[in-house]
Design an enzyme around this catalytic site. Structure first.
Site, PDB file in Angstrom:
ATOM      1  N   CYS A  99       0.881  -1.188   0.000  1.00 60.58           N
ATOM      2  CA  CYS A  99       0.000   0.000   0.000  1.00 60.58           C
ATOM      3  C   CYS A  99       0.911   1.227   0.000  1.00 60.58           C
ATOM      4  CB  CYS A  99      -0.969  -0.033   1.177  1.00 60.58           C
ATOM      5  SG  CYS A  99      -0.208   0.001   2.805  1.00 60.58           S
ATOM      6  N   ASN A 118       2.331   1.459   4.325  1.00 63.00           N
ATOM      7  CA  ASN A 118       2.620   0.168   4.982  1.00 63.00           C
ATOM      8  C   ASN A 118       2.349   0.235   6.492  1.00 63.00           C
ATOM      9  OD1 ASN A 118       5.482  -2.063   5.483  1.00 63.00           O
ATOM     10  ND2 ASN A 118       3.387  -2.612   5.063  1.00 63.00           N
ATOM     11  N   CYS A 142      -1.363   0.662   7.354  1.00 62.43           N
ATOM     12  CA  CYS A 142      -2.801   0.360   7.497  1.00 62.43           C
ATOM     13  C   CYS A 142      -3.194  -0.864   6.660  1.00 62.43           C
ATOM     14  CB  CYS A 142      -3.662   1.552   7.095  1.00 62.43           C
ATOM     15  SG  CYS A 142      -3.454   3.008   8.153  1.00 62.43           S
ATOM     16  N   SER A 194      -1.733  -2.719   3.906  1.00 60.93           N
ATOM     17  CA  SER A 194      -0.896  -3.892   3.590  1.00 60.93           C
ATOM     18  C   SER A 194      -0.475  -4.693   4.825  1.00 60.93           C
ATOM     19  CB  SER A 194       0.293  -3.527   2.695  1.00 60.93           C
ATOM     20  OG  SER A 194       1.146  -2.601   3.306  1.00 60.93           O
TER      21      SER A 194
HETATM   22  P1  4NP Z   1      -1.771   2.788   4.127  1.00 62.87           P
HETATM   23  O1  4NP Z   1      -2.405   4.127   4.753  1.00 62.87           O
HETATM   24  O2  4NP Z   1      -1.233   3.171   2.763  1.00 62.87           O
HETATM   25  O3  4NP Z   1      -2.930   1.855   4.050  1.00 62.87           O
HETATM   26  O4  4NP Z   1      -0.684   2.362   5.099  1.00 62.87           O
HETATM   27  C1  4NP Z   1      -1.722   5.351   4.805  1.00 62.87           C
HETATM   28  C2  4NP Z   1      -0.743   5.544   5.731  1.00 62.87           C
HETATM   29  C3  4NP Z   1      -0.099   6.776   5.799  1.00 62.87           C
HETATM   30  C4  4NP Z   1      -0.434   7.782   4.927  1.00 62.87           C
HETATM   31  C5  4NP Z   1      -1.419   7.568   3.979  1.00 62.87           C
HETATM   32  C6  4NP Z   1      -2.056   6.356   3.920  1.00 62.87           C
HETATM   33  N1  4NP Z   1       0.203   9.039   5.009  1.00 62.87           N
HETATM   34  O5  4NP Z   1      -0.169   9.951   4.257  1.00 62.87           O
HETATM   35  O6  4NP Z   1       1.141   9.206   5.805  1.00 62.87           O
END
Ligand code: 4NP
Length: 154
Positions: free
Chosen positions: A9, A12, A14, A16
């Site tokens: 994702c 990494n 949430c 994945s």
């Molecule tokens: P993930 O979610 O891609 O499912 O891990 C996110 C985690 C962090 C961020 C965005 C989405 N961020 O912008 O820091």
């Protein structure tokens, strides 16, 4: 030979790691952990070394999944190490295609939603800026997709 799966994702922290934990638990229930290498990574390195987001850890724990992986960025060596690289959304999918070192490597990239049957999702939505329902929805999609993924691999 072991079957190796990498879930990817953005951060990494949430989606994945949740996919990794769910898939690991499903493989564990079949008693065949030794036949698999299961990991996750992010296309963005900003959370390198962190545990999954506490909101996702809590939601996953309530369903019996322990998420304790540490965030890491995708590496070019992942395209050698893994048989399947599974992207959560279109942005991850396109970024992985840009990182793939060869046509053979690019052929390993799939979309998680390809494996969703009951939920008919087109992608696994980013829950980071969402409330609890967002995390529950992601877990519903991932349980559906991981179940089918394991069925197809077997
Ligand atoms: P993930 O979610 O891609 O499912 O891990 C996110 C985690 C962090 C961020 C965005 C989405 N961020 O912008 O820091």
């Amino acid at each position: 030979m072991k079957k190796s799966i990498l879930f990817v994702c953005l951060g990494n922290i949430c989606r994945s790691p949740a996919a990794e934990g769910i898939f690991r638990a499903m493989v564990g229930r079949t008693g065949r952990e030794a036949e698999f290498v299961i990991d996750s990574a992010g296309t963005y390195a900003g959370h390198d070394g962190e545990l999954p987001d506490p909101r996702m850890r809590r939601a996953a724990a309530a369903r019996g999944y322990d998420l304790s992986s540490r965030s890491r960025p995708v590496r070019s060596s992942d395209f050698d190490r893994f048989d399947m690289i599974i992207a959560m959304d279109d942005a991850n999918y396109e970024k992985l295609h840009r990182l793939a070192p060869s046509v053979e490597a690019a052929a390993k990239i799939h979309r998680m939603a390809e494996f969703c049957r009951r939920t008919r999702a087109t992608h696994i939505p980013d829950p980071y800026y969402e409330g609890n329902e967002g995390f529950e929805h992601v877990l519903d999609l991932l349980e559906d997709g991981c179940r089918e993924l394991l069925r197809e691999i077997e």
